[in-house]
Design a protein around this motif. Structure first.
Motif, short mmCIF file in Angstrom:
data_model
loop_
_atom_site.label_atom_id
_atom_site.label_comp_id
_atom_site.label_asym_id
_atom_site.label_seq_id
_atom_site.Cartn_x
_atom_site.Cartn_y
_atom_site.Cartn_z
N GLY A 226 56.58 67.45 72.38
CA GLY A 226 55.60 67.96 71.44
C GLY A 226 55.67 67.32 70.07
N ASP A 227 56.84 66.81 69.71
CA ASP A 227 57.03 66.24 68.37
C ASP A 227 56.89 64.71 68.36
OD1 ASP A 227 57.74 66.84 65.58
OD2 ASP A 227 59.55 65.68 65.98
N ARG B 199 66.00 65.08 68.39
CA ARG B 199 64.60 65.45 68.17
C ARG B 199 63.64 64.49 68.89
NH1 ARG B 199 62.14 68.81 64.60
NH2 ARG B 199 64.09 69.11 63.44
N VAL B 200 64.05 63.23 69.04
CA VAL B 200 63.15 62.28 69.71
C VAL B 200 62.97 62.63 71.19
CG1 VAL B 200 63.60 60.37 68.14
CG2 VAL B 200 65.02 60.64 70.18
N GLY B 201 63.76 63.54 71.71
CA GLY B 201 63.56 64.02 73.07
C GLY B 201 62.46 65.05 73.18
N THR C 133 69.54 81.86 74.09
CA THR C 133 69.95 80.96 75.16
C THR C 133 68.74 80.21 75.74
OG1 THR C 133 71.39 80.74 77.09
CG2 THR C 133 69.77 82.53 77.13
N GLY C 134 68.98 78.96 76.09
CA GLY C 134 67.93 78.14 76.68
C GLY C 134 67.02 77.46 75.69
N GLN C 135 67.30 77.58 74.39
CA GLN C 135 66.43 77.00 73.38
C GLN C 135 67.00 75.70 72.82
OE1 GLN C 135 64.35 79.75 70.69
NE2 GLN C 135 65.36 81.46 71.72
N PHE C 136 66.22 75.08 71.95
CA PHE C 136 66.52 73.78 71.36
C PHE C 136 66.44 73.95 69.84
CE2 PHE C 136 64.77 69.10 71.23
CZ PHE C 136 65.95 68.66 70.65
N PHE C 137 67.59 73.79 69.16
CA PHE C 137 67.65 74.02 67.72
C PHE C 137 68.07 72.76 66.98
CE2 PHE C 137 68.51 78.21 69.60
CZ PHE C 137 67.57 78.99 68.94
N GLY D 68 69.00 75.25 62.18
CA GLY D 68 68.74 76.48 62.94
C GLY D 68 67.29 76.69 63.28
N LYS D 69 66.44 75.69 63.03
CA LYS D 69 65.03 75.82 63.36
C LYS D 69 64.77 75.34 64.78
CE LYS D 69 63.56 75.05 58.57
NZ LYS D 69 62.80 74.18 57.64
N ALA D 70 63.90 76.06 65.49
CA ALA D 70 63.56 75.68 66.86
C ALA D 70 62.81 74.36 66.87
CB ALA D 70 62.73 76.77 67.51
N VAL D 71 63.17 73.49 67.80
CA VAL D 71 62.49 72.21 67.98
C VAL D 71 61.55 72.34 69.18
CG1 VAL D 71 62.78 69.74 68.40
CG2 VAL D 71 64.53 70.99 67.11
N PRO D 72 60.30 71.91 69.06
CA PRO D 72 59.37 72.05 70.19
C PRO D 72 59.82 71.20 71.38
CG PRO D 72 58.40 70.67 68.46
CD PRO D 72 59.65 71.28 67.89
N TRP D 73 59.57 71.73 72.57
CA TRP D 73 59.93 70.97 73.77
C TRP D 73 59.05 69.73 73.90
CZ3 TRP D 73 64.41 72.21 75.22
CH2 TRP D 73 64.85 73.54 75.28
#
Length: 222
Positions: free
Chosen positions: A128-129, A123-125, A209-213, A217-222
Motif C-alpha cells: 500500500g505504501d 517499509r518497502v515491503g 498481534t499480527g500487525q506491522f509497526f 509505533g505507528k501501523a504500516v499499511p500492508w
C-alpha cells in the motif's frame, strides 16, 4: 520489560544494538548469529539444530537478520533488471529464514504469560505504501515475510493467547547494511533505533498481534 530474550542475527548492526539495549534493561540475552555460532537462517537443519537446543521460554524473541544486497546483487531499479538467482536469494534470506524460525515459536515462547516475537521487516515491503517502484526482489521478500508473520500470529494465538507476533520497520539505520543507500534520507544510529524498537515492543498488547509497526509505533499499511 524483564526476563529472558533471544536475538537472532545478533552480530549485525541492529541486532548488536538490540542486544546491548536489552542487557542494559536487565534482561538475560541469548544470541545467535552466523559469524559467532555458525547459525544459518537459510538452512532448515541449522535452524532446527540451534533452536531445538535452546532452553526457553523467552519473553522476547527478535529476528534481526536480513540483507539488502546478497552476493553483490544490488536492488533493481526496474523490473527489467531482476534475475532469478537474486530474487530467490532475497526470498530465502528475508522470508523463508524467519519462517523457519517461526516454526519453533510455540516451543520457545511462554504459554501462559506475555511473550513477543518480533521480525525486522521494512517499509518497502508495504504494498500500500509503494509509490516509487524498484527494488523488486527486496520488496517482494519483505512483503512475503509480512505475510508469514501475520499468518503465524493467527496460529500462535490459538495456543498462546498472551503472545504477540509482529513485523517491525526499524527506520533507516546507519549500518554496513545501508551505507551505500543512505543518500539524502535521514538515518539514525543503531543504538537509537534499538531504543525506539524496544519502546514500541514494551507497549504492545495481545490485540496488536499480527500487525506491522514502525519504529515510532505507528501501523504500516500492508
Amino acid at each position: 520489560m524483564s526476563g529472558q530474550a533471544l536475538v537472532i542475527g545478533a552480530s549485525g548492526g541492529i541486532g548488536g544494538a538490540l542486544v546491548k539495549a536489552l542487557e542494559e534493561r536487565g534482561l538475560r540475552v541469548q544470541t545467535l548469529s552466523r559469524s559467532v555460532d555458525g547459525f544459518d537462517i537459510t538452512d532448515q537443519a541449522s535452524v532446527d539444530r540451534a533452536l531445538g537446543s535452546l532452553k526457553g521460554p523467552y519473553d522476547l524473541i527478535i529476528v534481526a537478520t536480513g540483507a539488502l544486497e546478497i552476493d553483490g546483487a544490488e536492488p533493481e531499479k526496474t523490473i527489467r533488471a531482476i534475475s532469478q538467482q537474486a530474487m530467490t536469494d532475497q526470498l530465502t534470506l528475508n522470508a523463508v529464514g524467519p519462517a523457519l524460525v517461526l516454526r519453533h515459536a510455540a516451543d520457545l515462547l511462554p504459554k501462559d504469560t506475555r511473550g513477543v516475537f518480533a521480525v525486522m521487516s521494512a517499509r518497502v515491503g508495504s504494498i500500500g505504501d509503494n509509490r516509487l517502484g524498484g527494488w523488486i526482489s527486496y520488496r517482494t521478500a519483505k512483503a512475503a515475510v509480512n505475510q508469514v508473520v501475520h499468518t503465524a500470529s493467527i496460529e500462535l494465538a490459538r495456543s498462546h493467547p498472551h503472545s504477540i507476533c509482529v513485523a517491525m520497520h526499524p527506520g533507516t539505520v546507519k549500518t554496513q547494511f545501508t551505507e551505500k543507500y543512505l543518500g539524502r534520507h535521514p538515518a539514525t544510529e543503531p543504538s537509537e533505533a534499538a531504543a525506539h524498537l524496544l519502546d514500541v515492543i514494551d507497549g504492545l498488547v495481545p490485540d496488536d498481534t499480527g500487525q506491522f509497526f514502525d519504529w515510532a509505533g505507528k501501523a504500516v499499511p500492508w
